[in-house]
Design an enzyme around this catalytic site. Structure first.
Site, PDB file in Angstrom:
ATOM      1  N   LYS A  22       0.846  -1.206   0.000  1.00 17.36           N
ATOM      2  CA  LYS A  22       0.000   0.000   0.000  1.00 17.36           C
ATOM      3  C   LYS A  22       0.874   1.246   0.000  1.00 17.36           C
ATOM      4  CE  LYS A  22      -1.758   1.928   3.973  1.00 17.36           C
ATOM      5  NZ  LYS A  22      -1.565   3.373   4.087  1.00 17.36           N
ATOM      6  N   ASN A  23       1.863   1.302   0.899  1.00 11.48           N
ATOM      7  CA  ASN A  23       2.612   2.557   1.087  1.00 11.48           C
ATOM      8  C   ASN A  23       3.604   2.834  -0.027  1.00 11.48           C
ATOM      9  OD1 ASN A  23       1.054   3.017   3.268  1.00 11.48           O
ATOM     10  ND2 ASN A  23       2.583   2.382   4.787  1.00 11.48           N
ATOM     11  N   ARG A  93      -5.161  10.134   2.801  1.00 12.70           N
ATOM     12  CA  ARG A  93      -4.118  10.895   3.453  1.00 12.70           C
ATOM     13  C   ARG A  93      -2.912  11.082   2.553  1.00 12.70           C
ATOM     14  NH1 ARG A  93      -2.475  13.368   7.299  1.00 12.70           N
ATOM     15  NH2 ARG A  93      -0.226  13.410   7.415  1.00 12.70           N
ATOM     16  N   CYS A 117      -6.226  12.286  11.252  1.00 13.77           N
ATOM     17  CA  CYS A 117      -5.890  10.874  11.371  1.00 13.77           C
ATOM     18  C   CYS A 117      -5.905  10.507  12.858  1.00 13.77           C
ATOM     19  CB  CYS A 117      -4.508  10.673  10.774  1.00 13.77           C
ATOM     20  SG  CYS A 117      -3.981   8.986  10.959  1.00 13.77           S
ATOM     21  N   ARG A 122      -0.404  15.089  12.428  1.00 16.11           N
ATOM     22  CA  ARG A 122       0.358  14.629  11.252  1.00 16.11           C
ATOM     23  C   ARG A 122       0.651  15.826  10.347  1.00 16.11           C
ATOM     24  NH1 ARG A 122      -1.714   8.839   9.044  1.00 16.11           N
ATOM     25  NH2 ARG A 122       0.324   8.880   8.026  1.00 16.11           N
ATOM     26  N   PRO A 123       1.564  16.715  10.811  1.00 14.19           N
ATOM     27  CA  PRO A 123       1.901  17.901  10.016  1.00 14.19           C
ATOM     28  C   PRO A 123       2.636  17.527   8.727  1.00 14.19           C
ATOM     29  CG  PRO A 123       3.424  17.661  11.834  1.00 14.19           C
ATOM     30  CD  PRO A 123       2.378  16.599  12.008  1.00 14.19           C
ATOM     31  N   ILE A 124       2.721  18.486   7.820  1.00 16.53           N
ATOM     32  CA  ILE A 124       3.519  18.248   6.593  1.00 16.53           C
ATOM     33  C   ILE A 124       4.570  19.350   6.436  1.00 16.53           C
ATOM     34  CG2 ILE A 124       1.696  16.932   5.410  1.00 16.53           C
ATOM     35  CD1 ILE A 124       1.149  19.456   3.721  1.00 16.53           C
ATOM     36  N   ASP A 125       4.981  19.941   7.547  1.00 17.36           N
ATOM     37  CA  ASP A 125       5.969  21.037   7.492  1.00 17.36           C
ATOM     38  C   ASP A 125       7.268  20.625   6.799  1.00 17.36           C
ATOM     39  OD1 ASP A 125       5.968  19.448   9.965  1.00 17.36           O
ATOM     40  OD2 ASP A 125       7.823  20.515  10.391  1.00 17.36           O
ATOM     41  N   ASP A 305       3.837   0.477  12.133  1.00 13.16           N
ATOM     42  CA  ASP A 305       2.607  -0.074  11.537  1.00 13.16           C
ATOM     43  C   ASP A 305       2.362  -1.518  11.935  1.00 13.16           C
ATOM     44  OD1 ASP A 305       2.973   1.764   8.402  1.00 13.16           O
ATOM     45  OD2 ASP A 305       2.290   2.362  10.398  1.00 13.16           O
ATOM     46  N   ILE A 327       6.975   6.832  17.192  1.00 10.86           N
ATOM     47  CA  ILE A 327       6.720   7.601  15.966  1.00 10.86           C
ATOM     48  C   ILE A 327       5.492   8.483  16.092  1.00 10.86           C
ATOM     49  CG2 ILE A 327       6.321   7.435  13.468  1.00 10.86           C
ATOM     50  CD1 ILE A 327       8.992   6.200  14.181  1.00 10.86           C
ATOM     51  N   ARG A 397      -8.887  -0.016   3.551  1.00 11.69           N
ATOM     52  CA  ARG A 397      -7.994   0.972   2.917  1.00 11.69           C
ATOM     53  C   ARG A 397      -6.654   0.325   2.571  1.00 11.69           C
ATOM     54  NH1 ARG A 397      -6.266   5.114   6.623  1.00 11.69           N
ATOM     55  NH2 ARG A 397      -4.782   5.402   4.940  1.00 11.69           N
TER      56      ARG A 397
HETATM   57  C1  EPZ Z   1       3.901   6.910   6.564  1.00  9.91           C
HETATM   58  O1  EPZ Z   1       3.170   7.985   7.117  1.00  9.91           O
HETATM   59  C2  EPZ Z   1       2.935   5.757   6.448  1.00  9.91           C
HETATM   60  N1  EPZ Z   1       1.854   6.134   5.556  1.00  9.91           N
HETATM   61  C3  EPZ Z   1       2.376   5.397   7.830  1.00  9.91           C
HETATM   62  O2  EPZ Z   1       1.606   4.214   7.662  1.00  9.91           O
HETATM   63  C4  EPZ Z   1       3.533   5.064   8.778  1.00  9.91           C
HETATM   64  O3  EPZ Z   1       3.020   4.873  10.076  1.00  9.91           O
HETATM   65  C5  EPZ Z   1       4.561   6.194   8.777  1.00  9.91           C
HETATM   66  O4  EPZ Z   1       4.976   6.510   7.431  1.00  9.91           O
HETATM   67  C6  EPZ Z   1       5.811   5.821   9.571  1.00  9.91           C
HETATM   68  O5  EPZ Z   1       6.399   4.685   9.004  1.00  9.91           O
HETATM   69  C7  EPZ Z   1       2.088   6.089   4.224  1.00  9.91           C
HETATM   70  O6  EPZ Z   1       3.175   5.759   3.781  1.00  9.91           O
HETATM   71  C8  EPZ Z   1       0.941   6.462   3.336  1.00  9.91           C
HETATM   72  P1  EPZ Z   1       6.105  10.120   8.656  1.00  9.91           P
HETATM   73  P2  EPZ Z   1       3.811   9.472   7.106  1.00  9.91           P
HETATM   74  O7  EPZ Z   1       6.172  11.346   7.829  1.00  9.91           O
HETATM   75  O8  EPZ Z   1       4.661   9.620   5.912  1.00  9.91           O
HETATM   76  C9  EPZ Z   1       6.217  13.601  11.888  1.00  9.91           C
HETATM   77  C10 EPZ Z   1      -0.243   2.836   7.688  1.00  9.91           C
HETATM   78  O9  EPZ Z   1      -0.775   2.267   8.640  1.00  9.91           O
HETATM   79  N2  EPZ Z   1       6.212  14.520  10.750  1.00  9.91           N
HETATM   80  O10 EPZ Z   1       7.215   9.119   8.541  1.00  9.91           O
HETATM   81  O11 EPZ Z   1       2.722  10.431   7.336  1.00  9.91           O
HETATM   82  C11 EPZ Z   1       4.925  12.815  12.026  1.00  9.91           C
HETATM   83  O12 EPZ Z   1       3.960  13.549  12.751  1.00  9.91           O
HETATM   84  C12 EPZ Z   1       0.193   4.264   7.851  1.00  9.91           C
HETATM   85  O13 EPZ Z   1       0.031   2.310   6.572  1.00  9.91           O
HETATM   86  C13 EPZ Z   1       6.372  15.885  10.979  1.00  9.91           C
HETATM   87  O14 EPZ Z   1       6.494  16.321  12.119  1.00  9.91           O
HETATM   88  O15 EPZ Z   1       4.734   9.378   8.410  1.00  9.91           O
HETATM   89  C14 EPZ Z   1       5.370  11.567  12.761  1.00  9.91           C
HETATM   90  O16 EPZ Z   1       5.446  11.851  14.157  1.00  9.91           O
HETATM   91  C15 EPZ Z   1      -0.213   4.851   9.179  1.00  9.91           C
HETATM   92  N3  EPZ Z   1       6.375  16.745   9.922  1.00  9.91           N
HETATM   93  C16 EPZ Z   1       6.794  11.339  12.241  1.00  9.91           C
HETATM   94  O17 EPZ Z   1       7.213  12.586  11.687  1.00  9.91           O
HETATM   95  C17 EPZ Z   1       6.244  16.290   8.635  1.00  9.91           C
HETATM   96  O18 EPZ Z   1       6.273  17.133   7.688  1.00  9.91           O
HETATM   97  C18 EPZ Z   1       6.901  10.288  11.155  1.00  9.91           C
HETATM   98  O19 EPZ Z   1       5.928  10.569  10.193  1.00  9.91           O
HETATM   99  C19 EPZ Z   1       6.082  14.911   8.414  1.00  9.91           C
HETATM  100  C20 EPZ Z   1       6.076  14.044   9.484  1.00  9.91           C
END
Ligand code: EPZ
Length: 428
Positions: A22-23, A93, A117, A122-125, A305, A327, A397
């Site tokens: 999926k990811n 998402r 979520c 879940r910021p995207i900064d 996950d 995480i 999903r």
């Molecule tokens: C991906 O989410 C996966 N989703 C998540 O899987 C998975 O839990 C996660 O990576 C960690 O492995 C997809 O790939 C679609 P991150 P993502 O950016 O990319 C913080 C599932 O069950 N962060 O690695 O959103 C964030 O809040 C899903 O398949 C910022 O602060 O995760 C988190 O604490 C659930 N700013 C940490 O980093 C940002 O701009 C890791 O998040 C981005 C993230």
């Protein structure tokens, strides 16, 4: 809403086949926009997040043809615009990957802020910081992220935290940028490597994916390709734990054992037998399972996950076992549901203290997110009696035909449809 009804007690046995990841799929589908020619994707998982991603492509003007259930030919060479329809983007998402892909191809993109979520903030900064490093102007107006530039230049991106999404988006935006991009403190998950392999199969120049430093030399042209998506590490791990929780003997096929190393290591520590083959793992039990401590971390550590699933297994084992989630801020919502089934779990901040009760009792429960839902199915399979799981759209999903695959290895699970309720929810 539709439900899964699980009758526990059957030991799972036989062969189960894992689908595409999926990811990886949710990033590779938007990545097709970067190509100058049509592409064919194989081993695409039949899950709702993928259906939404393909629908978004169609809405943007791409030609998407289904060759078979898991193979699609996509021609995104004549998109009408670089704007993702607001209502659709909110449904998935990972629609933020359309930002990196459209920025990389058109020097601009508009995508709604990703939906909320249950895992916490879940910021995207970091995604946006990466785009700015490559020369884009970033703004958020009425809940829509706008990124735009006259010209994308390679840059030096350093992520303060490891982020899968931000790493993926930086690769997407840099693939055609002018010059060299270096990403430091990059995520190393298998789906990052899969995105890089997909783009390189089209003629991109990406080195180091899978390590914490990725170098991308932008190219002017990306040719078409036929690419098979990597097997899903988390789906495979979920079925490994289901086999262990039911004291079964299951061969999980279509996997890359190396991607499962951290899961295998923890299962062996708990006392589960795991045997690796070229593209399969056999999981069975032959002795009492023992308490073990788990701490999630970015790949190659134990995947977040897989946290709800292994915590569920540990509720069946004499405790205490400690599960630490590093995480996400709140990834223990499923614990309340497991307590309804008799689990004895205390939450102390980022740590779940699990006093194994040896057994669980079936009960009506609700899936609050994708992996929590999968964990409740595992709990139902291991419990005495019947467990009804609601809100299974979360599960669908990311898991293709989960009930059908589990029935194939002896599980007593069925999907109950409630069309009138679905209709009511849809119209509300
Ligand atoms: C991906 O989410 C996966 N989703 C998540 O899987 C998975 O839990 C996660 O990576 C960690 O492995 C997809 O790939 C679609 P991150 P993502 O950016 O990319 C913080 C599932 O069950 N962060 O690695 O959103 C964030 O809040 C899903 O398949 C910022 O602060 O995760 C988190 O604490 C659930 N700013 C940490 O980093 C940002 O701009 C890791 O998040 C981005 C993230």
């Amino acid at each position: 809403m539709d439900k899964f009804v699980v009758k526990g007690g059957n030991r799972l046995h036989g062969d189960i086949y894992v689908s595409g990841a999926k990811n990886a799929a949710v990033a590779i589908i938007p990545a097709v926009i970067l190509s100058d020619e049509p592409c064919t994707l194989e081993n695409v998982p039949d899950i709702s997040d993928v259906s939404i991603g393909l629908k978004i492509l169609r809405e943007m003007g791409a030609k998407v043809e289904m060759v078979d259930k898991t193979t699609f030919t996509i021609d995104a060479t004549h998109l009408m615009n670089s704007e993702v329809p607001y209502d659709m983007a909110r449904k998935m998402r990972a629609s933020y990957y359309f930002l990196g892909a459209c920025l990389g191809k058109f020097n601009k993109a508009m995508v709604s802020m990703p939906g909320g979520c249950p895992l916490g903030d879940r910021p995207i900064d970091m995604h946006l910081k990466a785009f700015e490093t490559l020369g884009a102007k970033v703004g958020i107006v009425n809940g829509v992220v706008n990124v735009e530039t006259d010209h994308l230049y390679g840059g030096h991106i350093y992520f303060d935290k490891v982020s899968v999404g931000a790493t993926m988006n930086a690769i997407l935006a840099a693939a055609r940028a002018d010059g060299l991009t270096i990403i430091e403190n990059a995520a190393r998950e298998p789906h990052i490597v899969d995105l890089a392999n997909f783009l390189n199969s089209m003629g991109a120049d990406i080195m180091g994916a899978g390590t914490d430093v990725i170098k991308i030399r932008g190219v002017k042209y990306l040719r078409g390709t036929t690419y098979s998506i990597v097997p899903d590490q988390i789906e495979a791990g979920t079925y490994m734990i289901a086999a262990a929780a039911t004291h079964g003997d299951v061969m999980i096929r279509n996997v890359i054992p190396k991607h499962l190393e951290s899961i295998t290591a923890k299962l062996i520590k708990i006392g589960v037998n795991v045997e690796e083959f070229d593209d399969a793992v056999r999981v069975w039990t032959s002795r009492p399972l023992v308490k073990t401590n788990i701490k999630t971390s970015p790949h190659p550590g134990f995947p977040t996950d897989m946290q709800p699933q292994i915590a569920t297994l540990l509720t069946l084992v004499d405790g205490p076992s400690l599960v630490t989630e590093t995480i996400w801020d709140s990834r223990f919502a499923y614990v309340e549901e497991l307590r309804r089934m008799g689990a004895n779990i205390t939450i102390d901040g980022k740590v779940a203290i699990i006093e194994g009760t040896g057994s669980l009792k079936g009960a009506p429960v609700k899936a609050c997110d994708l992996r929590a839902g999968a964990a409740l199915i595992i709990a139902g399979l291991a419990a005495e009696g019947v467990t009804e799981i609601e809100d299974i759209h979360h599960i669908e999903r990311g898991y293709e035909n989960m009930d059908g695959k589990l029935r194939g290895i002896g599980a007593d699970i069925e999907k109950r449809y409630f069309p009138e309720e679905n209709a009511a929810v849809k119209s509300s």
